[in-house]
Structures are given as structure tokens and as C-alpha cells.
Enzyme design. Structure first.
Site, PDB file in Angstrom:
ATOM      1  CG  MET A  29      -1.914  -1.104   1.273  1.00 26.78           C
ATOM      2  SD  MET A  29      -3.114  -1.018  -0.062  1.00 26.78           S
ATOM      3  CE  MET A  29      -4.095  -2.463   0.311  1.00 26.78           C
ATOM      4  CG  ASP A 141      -5.259  -3.700   6.356  1.00 25.06           C
ATOM      5  OD1 ASP A 141      -5.384  -4.924   6.612  1.00 25.06           O
ATOM      6  OD2 ASP A 141      -4.256  -3.227   5.814  1.00 25.06           O
TER       7      ASP A 141
END
Length: 637
Positions: A29, A141
Site C-alpha cells: 500500500m 485493515d
């Protein structure tokens, strides 16, 4: 620093504001750098979106939007974000630099963590999640590498809110929307690719983190990501106290409840999970019961006990606002100490027999539910299974097309659904009634083989808003009266044309809301019941005051006065609920009568009056809603 093209671009973009010192870490990410804020002379962390994602405008815009939303969060257990920007083709945000380690780094050094540390981390993160959820921000997450532990204070701090969602537009990362997060810590609804999730998904992920911190190993292990996702959806987690017996029952139970497959069976919010982890109030008792239900038994009694009689204990009460978990609720008592081998075998056989009895009773209770409710449950499960099969097939074809492993869960789901369909068919339900989109009550009512009478429809409506014990009590007649008025509203509307019905769209939802509120208020009144006579307590107080003064007299006086206060408060709440129940019944009846008058007088002549009745009923439902919420406090008295 090494020669890194990305680092060169970052320095060129932000070098006039931040002095990049070192790379702290990188993943799929983002890349994180340690830097010095040249204006404020403070150490910060700069998180940069990788260039390969920056070219995707959807990902870039979503990354900026999620980071800006997270920057509005201000909580002691959330890493603060100072700025969010895009310069020189580099998308980044600047956040506080936490001097310490992530929970993932701590577990890599020592997998099983101390109990005090686990409780501190879970409580702190749950508090941060509760704060974020109240503001409409879902993390998506939660994992050990996103939880930082400050070295000086030991305070856990959560980072990367919404960053997993920011990459959802990139199909390479999401696999058709399924892997929005980290598979090891994903909730079942995330694993199934559901787009709309709520804070209970974060509670599941935090439960997985807590389970791993206690057990010293991941909750589920698989050879690949698809198999891991399938385990989160279908495989029951092992009770953590089986792997680590020193875990307190409230803590173990809190984590196991957080790991429930269905969101409605988990904690209602992160605050309740936090309180259960800390052992505060009623949630701790529920967590202990849930842990016992999971099959743990580790705390032996302090001294030998005789062989106890075995009887199935009462079912665990559900939390307010959450449905009762399916299946038997059976608590296995600790095995008495000092038993011989033969006595232990006998004790285990008795426990197994009691569990079978409890399971049979739970199955019997499930079979006694109204037939329309069971048909609706079957349809919902069928749709859920079809979505799951589609998700598994998509993952299978995108990752391992040579081996069609998704056929195995498909076979199990198909057998289960065929078994349930066969049971309903044996009760007289036709297949077209099972698979049509017609509401179950209406589908059953239109059946030629077993037509439903108006009385059956009214009984089904009443049963849908109140449990059987309430319907069998003194308030049952009022509930059936409300259900009959609700049925009459539908019948009146059925006699109107589509154009006429479209001019009064609020009537049906308002009538249904009133019926639901009547059921809720009646249930509250039934649960409060008659807790005792206030006059009798007053008489006892008067008699006790006439006795000679003594320490025992003062103690009894204090207890009776507290009892009088509690009874007075209960009586006042009972009066309030009774008034609200009568108002709701009158509003529903008035709405029915106005509709009948509208149909008989013509739409144009009666529309204003019916609209006025609808608006009055809608205003009343809001008042009743507040009263029902206030009456929830009665459960904690």
C-alpha cells in the site's frame, strides 16, 4: 541511504519542507520514511503511495480522500496525521512518528504476549475504533503491523485508517473486490467481498489480533490466500483457552465473541468489546458465558467437590439490540477435583448427554418458529451461499484455474440447502413458494393447498414483533389488536389503484413502524413485570421505624429505602411505557380508520386527512423510539 529512484522523487517533491532521513518500511500500500519537519523541527513519518498506484486516478483520489478523513480523527490511541498532499506526482501524508515497535514486530520476537500487554493493546485499540466508528470511519485493515506501541508509555496507537479501502479501485489488489484488507485478519464479510461493511468487521479483525497475541500463532493458516479466506468464512476458531489455559475467562470469552462469523452475533460496538476485555460490568459476564459456550474448561475449583447433578443450564441471554445466537447455549462446568478414573468417565458421559439434550431443545425451539420466518431465513441463506460460491469461483479462476477447489465448499453448501428445502417441503411448502420473491406470508396465503386464514396472518404479524411469552401474557390481546389494524391497512391499500397508492407512500412504512414499536414497548413492559408492591415496602418501613434503634435496624432501614427507590423508579417507567403503548395503538387504529374513510370518500376528498394522520403517526413513532431506548436502562437495574 541507497540509490532508490522512489526516494529521489520523494526528496525532490517534499525536500523543501521535510528532510528525509531513512526508510522505515514498505508494503503493497505505501512506503514510509522517517523525516525531519524543517519548519517545526520535529521528527515525523512520511507515508508515500507507490508510483505504480499513483497512475491510477481512482486509487490516487481515494487515497487522498481517505487520508483526509483520517486526518480529522483526534484520539490518544490514533496516530495523528499532520498533512495530506500531492506534489510532483507523489501522493503522501505526514503523520506523527511513534518511537516504538508495531505489535507485529513484538510478536515476531516473542509470539505469545503477556496478558497485561494483550489487555492493554486490545482495550486501547477498541477505544480508538469506537471513536472512529462514531464518526463514520471504518479501518478495514486492523492487523498487528498497523498497531504501534509507544516505547515510553506502552500506549497502543492505530494507524492507516481507510488505506485498504483506498486501493479498492485497483483490481490487481482487490481481486474483484474481495481482498480489501489483509487475508490473515479479514472478517468473513470482507472475505466474501461485501462492499458495505460496518464497525463489527473491525471488531472481528481486532479479535483475530488478540487471539494471535494470546495463542502465539495465527488464528488460521493456509497454503494460499483463497484457502485462508474460505477458513474465515466457514471454519470455527479454536477456543483460545484451549491453547493457553492461563487466559482469564472474561478475556477469552470477549475474544471468542468478537470472532463470531455473523456480525450480529459479535459485540454490538467496539466500546462493548473494550469493556468486556477490561472485565467491566455486564459485558464481562456475557463474555464469560460465551467462553464457556465455546467449550473451555480450565479453572478447577479450590477444593474437591462431589459429583454434581447435571442439567442443561438456561440459555445465555443475548445483548440488547442483538439477536440470540443460533444453536444450543450450554455451559460445561469445571470437572470436580479428586475424582477417580471411573468417576471422570461417568462425569464426561453425563456432560455429553446434557449437551445432546440442550442441542435437541435448541433444535426444537428453531422448528417452532413461524413458517414464514423459516422460509425467509432459507431465502437469505440461499442468497448468501450463492454470493459465497460466486466469490470463491472468482478467486479460484483468478488464482488457480487448473484446480477447481471451489467445488468442495459448493457441494457442502448445496447439500445443506437441499436438506433445509426438503424439511420445508415436508411441511407442505411448495418449491415455487421457497424460491419466489413474494413475501413468505403472502406466498403461503396464496397457496391453494393450504390457504391461510386472516387469523393466521394476524398471528404471524404479531409473532414477528414479539416473543411467544409476551403474546401469551396480559399484553397479548393488545398486540393482536395492533397486528389486526396493520393487516387492515394492507387490505385497504390493496383495494386502491397504483396511482392512488403512490400519492400516500408513507402509510405502509409508518404502519409497520408503529406495529414494531408496539411490540418493542409491550416486550419491555412484560420484561419489567410486577417487581413488588410499593405500598408493602412503605408499610415495612413504617413498622421498622417504630422498633428500638440498633445497628441491625439501621442496616435494614437502608436496604428497604433503596428497595423503595428502585420500585418507585420502576413504577414510573411502567406508567410511561403503558402510556406510550396506548398512544401507539390509538395512532395505528386512527391510521387504519383514516384510510378506510379515504377509500370510501374518494382520494381527493380524504387525502389531506390521511396525510395528517400519517404525519401524526410518524411523529409518534419517534417519541416511542426515544421511550423504548430509555426503557433499555431497566435491564441494568
Amino acid at each position: 541511504m541507497t540509490n532508490d529512484p522512489l526516494l529521489d522523487r520523494v526528496v525532490a517533491a517534499v525536500g523543501d519542507q521535510y528532510l528525509i532521513e531513512a526508510e522505515l518500511g514498505r508494503g503493497g500500500m505505501a512506503v514510509v520514511y522517517r523525516a525531519l519537519d524543517l519548519r517545526l523541527q520535529r521528527r515525523v513519518a512520511v507515508k508515500v503511495l507507490p508510483p505504480e498506484l499513483t497512475f491510477n486516478s481512482d486509487v490516487r483520489e481515494r487515497f487522498l480522500r481517505e487520508a483526509q478523513t483520517a486526518a480529522q480523527l483526534s484520539h490518544p490511541n490514533i496516530v495523528p496525521i499532520f498533512s495530506v498532499d500531492e506534489r510532483g506526482g507523489i501522493v503522501y501524508f505526514v503523520m506523527a512518528l511513534v518511537e516504538g515497535e508495531t505489535v507485529g514486530q513484538l510478536m515476531r520476537r516473542a509470539p505469545a504476549r503477556p496478558l497485561d500487554e494483550v489487555r492493554r493493546v486490545l482495550a486501547g485499540v477498541a477505544d480508538a475504533l469506537a471513536y472512529a466508528h462514531r464518526r463514520g470511519v471504518i479501518h478495514r485493515d486492523v492487523k498487528p503491523d498497523n498497531i504501534l506501541v509507544d516505547r515510553a508509555s506502552g500506549r497502543p496507537m492505530v494507524t492507516d485508517f481507510g488505506i485498504a479501502r483506498a486501493a479498492a479501485a485497483d483490481s490487481r489488489l482487490t481481486m474483484t473486490g474481495i481482498a480489501v484488507g489483509t487475508p490473515t485478519y479479514m472478517s468473513p464479510e470482507q472475505a466474501l467481498g461485501e462492499r458495505e461493511i460496518d464497525g463489527r468487521s473491525d471488531i472481528y479483525s481486532l479479535g483475530v489480533v488478540g487471539w494471535q497475541m494470546l495463542a502465539g500463532e495465527p488464528l488460521f493458516v493456509a497454503a494460499n490466500a483463497p484457502a485462508l479466506l474460505m477458513k474465515h468464512v466457514s471454519e470455527a476458531p479454536r477456543p483460545v483457552r484451549l491453547l493457553r489455559p492461563d487466559v482469564p475467562a472474561p478475556l477469552g470469552g470477549a475474544i471468542m465473541r468478537a470472532l463470531a462469523k455473523k456480525p450480529e452475533e459479535r459485540w454490538r460496538d467496539a466500546e462493548a468489546f473494550r469493556d468486556a476485555v477490561n472485565g467491566i460490568g455486564a459485558p464481562a459476564a456475557v463474555a464469560t458465558a460465551f467462553d464457556a459456550k465455546a467449550g473451555t474448561q480450565h479453572a478447577p475449583p479450590p477444593r474437591p467437590m462431589p459429583l454434581p447433578p447435571v442439567a442443561p443450564p438456561p440459555a445465555m441471554p443475548p445483548l440488547t439490540g442483538a439477536p440470540e445466537p443460533a444453536g444450543p447455549s450450554f455451559q460445561i462446568p469445571p470437572m470436580p477435583a479428586g475424582l477417580s478414573r471411573r468417576e471422570r468417565r461417568h462425569w464426561m458421559r453425563e456432560q455429553q448427554r446434557a449437551m445432546r439434550i440442550a442441542a435437541g431443545e435448541a433444535k426444537q425451539r428453531a422448528s417452532e418458529r413461524p413458517l414464514p420466518e423459516r422460509i425467509l431465513t432459507f431465502r437469505r441463506k440461499l442468497v448468501g451461499n450463492l454470493v459465497s460460491i460466486g466469490a470463491f469461483a472468482a478467486v479460484n479462476l483468478l488464482t488457480y484455474p487448473d484446480f477447481l477447489w471451489f467445488l468442495f465448499p459448493t457441494a457442502f453448501m448445496t447439500i445443506d440447502m437441499l436438506s433445509k428445502a426438503g424439511g420445508l417441503w415436508a411441511e407442505g411448502v411448495e418449491l415455487k413458494q421457497l424460491f419466489s420473491r413474494t413475501p413468505p406470508a403472502r406466498a403461503l396465503g396464496s397457496s391453494v393447498a393450504s390457504p391461510a386464514t386472516p387469523g393466521d396472518a394476524i398471528a404471524q404479524r404479531a409473532a414477528a414483533v414479539a416473543p411467544p411469552d409476551v403474546l401469551a401474557g396480559p399484553l397479548g390481546a393488545q398486540l393482536r389488536r395492533a397486528a389486526a389494524d396493520r393487516q387492515a391497512v394492507d387490505e385497504v391499500l390493496a383495494g386502491m389503484g397504483a396511482a392512488e397508492r403512490s400519492m400516500i407512500p408513507d402509510v405502509v412504512p409508518t404502519a409497520q413502524d408503529l406495529l414494531v414499536r408496539v411490540g418493542a414497548v409491550a416486550t419491555m413492559l412484560h420484561r419489567i413485570g410486577d417487581e413488588g408492591s410499593l405500598a408493602a415496602v412503605e408499610a415495612r418501613l413504617a413498622a421498622l421505624r417504630a422498633e428500638p434503634e440498633s445497628l441491625e435496624r439501621e442496616r435494614r432501614l437502608s436496604l428497604l429505602e433503596r428497595q423503595r427507590e428502585s420500585l418507585a423508579e420502576l413504577a414510573e417507567r411502567r406508567r410511561t411505557l403503558t402510556s406510550q403503548l396506548e398512544s401507539a395503538l390509538l395512532a395505528l387504529e386512527n391510521l387504519k380508520l383514516e384510510l378506510i374513510k379515504l377509500r370510501s370518500a374518494g382520494l381527493s376528498a380524504g387525502l389531506n386527512e390521511a396525510t395528517s394522520a400519517t404525519q401524526h403517526a410518524r411523529a409518534l413513532t419517534r417519541d416511542i423510539h426515544h421511550a423504548v431506548d430509555a426503557a433499555e436502562d431497566v435491564k441494568r437495574i
